[in-house]
Design a protein around this motif. Structure first.
Motif, PDB file in Angstrom:
ATOM      1  N   LEU A 125      31.253  41.744  11.697  1.00  0.00           N
ATOM      2  CA  LEU A 125      32.610  41.714  11.134  1.00  0.00           C
ATOM      3  C   LEU A 125      33.639  41.492  12.236  1.00  0.00           C
ATOM      4  CD1 LEU A 125      34.626  42.085   8.811  1.00  0.00           C
ATOM      5  CD2 LEU A 125      34.505  44.567   9.217  1.00  0.00           C
ATOM      6  N   LYS A 126      33.474  42.172  13.359  1.00  0.00           N
ATOM      7  CA  LYS A 126      34.403  41.993  14.467  1.00  0.00           C
ATOM      8  C   LYS A 126      34.380  40.562  14.992  1.00  0.00           C
ATOM      9  CE  LYS A 126      34.246  46.790  16.129  1.00  0.00           C
ATOM     10  NZ  LYS A 126      33.835  47.692  17.246  1.00  0.00           N
ATOM     11  N   ALA A 127      33.183  39.989  15.048  1.00  0.00           N
ATOM     12  CA  ALA A 127      33.071  38.601  15.498  1.00  0.00           C
ATOM     13  C   ALA A 127      33.772  37.665  14.533  1.00  0.00           C
ATOM     14  CB  ALA A 127      31.599  38.221  15.635  1.00  0.00           C
ATOM     15  N   GLU A 128      33.627  37.934  13.236  1.00  0.00           N
ATOM     16  CA  GLU A 128      34.280  37.107  12.227  1.00  0.00           C
ATOM     17  C   GLU A 128      35.800  37.249  12.308  1.00  0.00           C
ATOM     18  OE1 GLU A 128      34.205  36.408   7.363  1.00  0.00           O
ATOM     19  OE2 GLU A 128      32.772  37.773   8.318  1.00  0.00           O
ATOM     20  N   LEU A 129      36.271  38.468  12.481  1.00  0.00           N
ATOM     21  CA  LEU A 129      37.713  38.704  12.597  1.00  0.00           C
ATOM     22  C   LEU A 129      38.269  38.082  13.866  1.00  0.00           C
ATOM     23  CD1 LEU A 129      37.891  42.441  11.421  1.00  0.00           C
ATOM     24  CD2 LEU A 129      38.753  40.445  10.182  1.00  0.00           C
ATOM     25  N   SER A 130      37.505  38.155  14.923  1.00  0.00           N
ATOM     26  CA  SER A 130      37.946  37.565  16.186  1.00  0.00           C
ATOM     27  C   SER A 130      38.101  36.050  16.059  1.00  0.00           C
ATOM     28  CB  SER A 130      36.945  37.904  17.294  1.00  0.00           C
ATOM     29  OG  SER A 130      37.378  37.401  18.545  1.00  0.00           O
ATOM     30  N   ASP A 131      37.202  35.424  15.286  1.00  0.00           N
ATOM     31  CA  ASP A 131      37.317  33.988  15.059  1.00  0.00           C
ATOM     32  C   ASP A 131      38.553  33.654  14.235  1.00  0.00           C
ATOM     33  OD1 ASP A 131      34.999  33.527  16.466  1.00  0.00           O
ATOM     34  OD2 ASP A 131      33.710  33.470  14.683  1.00  0.00           O
TER      35      ASP A 131
END
Length: 221
Positions: A125-131
């Motif tokens: 989720l953090k990776a998706e939000l960071s993108d």
């Protein structure tokens, strides 16, 4: 001489062993009464026969669980075996079904396993939000991830899944394991009491035989 020593030993053990046996028996009875009292204060009742049938039909418990539960249907828990059956064939059965329906793999269907699975999804989720928010730093992304997980209207599927896992861990595994721990602890003490009573009866029997040999009339050839 040897006969005198033998008779003396028989007399000693004929007194000591029954005394120890009586103490073990009393201790075992106390353990059983204590377990019964503690379980009675919890007022936990086995599911009724109708409820067992309904839960088998809805796949909340297996037919094997139902077969074990059936003889105790509707009974209030009073002894160790009942506590173990309720813990393993009712509470644990529901925990497994809840995990399965939440899509948790069997090897992750534990309190720690669900936590690990949620942590893995949280990283995704953090990776998706960071993108989606490249202007944010790691701390801001972590804060946004927490907000999304807590938001019932979040648009992120991962956030909803993580929230579901958190609820499963706290409401299913934490509470279920707490109940099972209490019940299996009661079973453990009941089992200790049973062993003490059996050992006590054996010591009394052996001590009585030795006492008869030691204090009985000596036969001369």
């Amino acid at each position: 001489m040897a006969d005198s020593v033998y008779r003396a030993l028989c007399r000693v053990f004929g007194v000591v062993l029954p005394a120890v046996g009586v103490g073990a028996t009393i201790g075992g009875l106390f353990a059983h009464r204590f377990v019964a009292k503690q379980l009675g204060s919890e007022d936990i009742t086995m599911p009724s026969g109708d409820l067992i049938d309904r839960e088998v039909a809805s796949a909340l418990i297996t037919a094997e669980d139902a077969e074990i539960l059936a003889p105790h249907a509707g009974a209030t828990l009073r002894n160790g075996p009942q506590a173990r059956i309720y813990a393993d064939n009712y509470v644990l059965a529901h925990m497994k079904v809840a995990a399965e329906r939440a899509g948790v793999p069997e090897d992750k269907a534990t309190y720690a396993g669900v936590g690990d699975l949620a942590a893995e999804l949280n990283k995704e989720l953090k990776a998706e939000l960071s993108d989606h928010h490249p202007e944010m730093g790691p701390g801001e992304v972590s804060g946004l991830a927490r907000m999304e997980v807590q938001d019932p209207e979040t648009e992120y599927d991962l956030a909803r899944k993580i929230n579901e896992l958190y609820s499963l861990r706290s409401e299913n595994f934490f509470m279920g394991n707490s109940i099972r721990g209490m019940l299996l602890n009661a079973y453990g003490w009941w089992l200790i009491g049973l062993i003490a009573r059996i050992a006590g009866a054996g010591l009394i029997g052996i001590g009585t035989l030795l006492g008869l040999a030691g204090f009985g009339k000596r036969r001369w050839r």
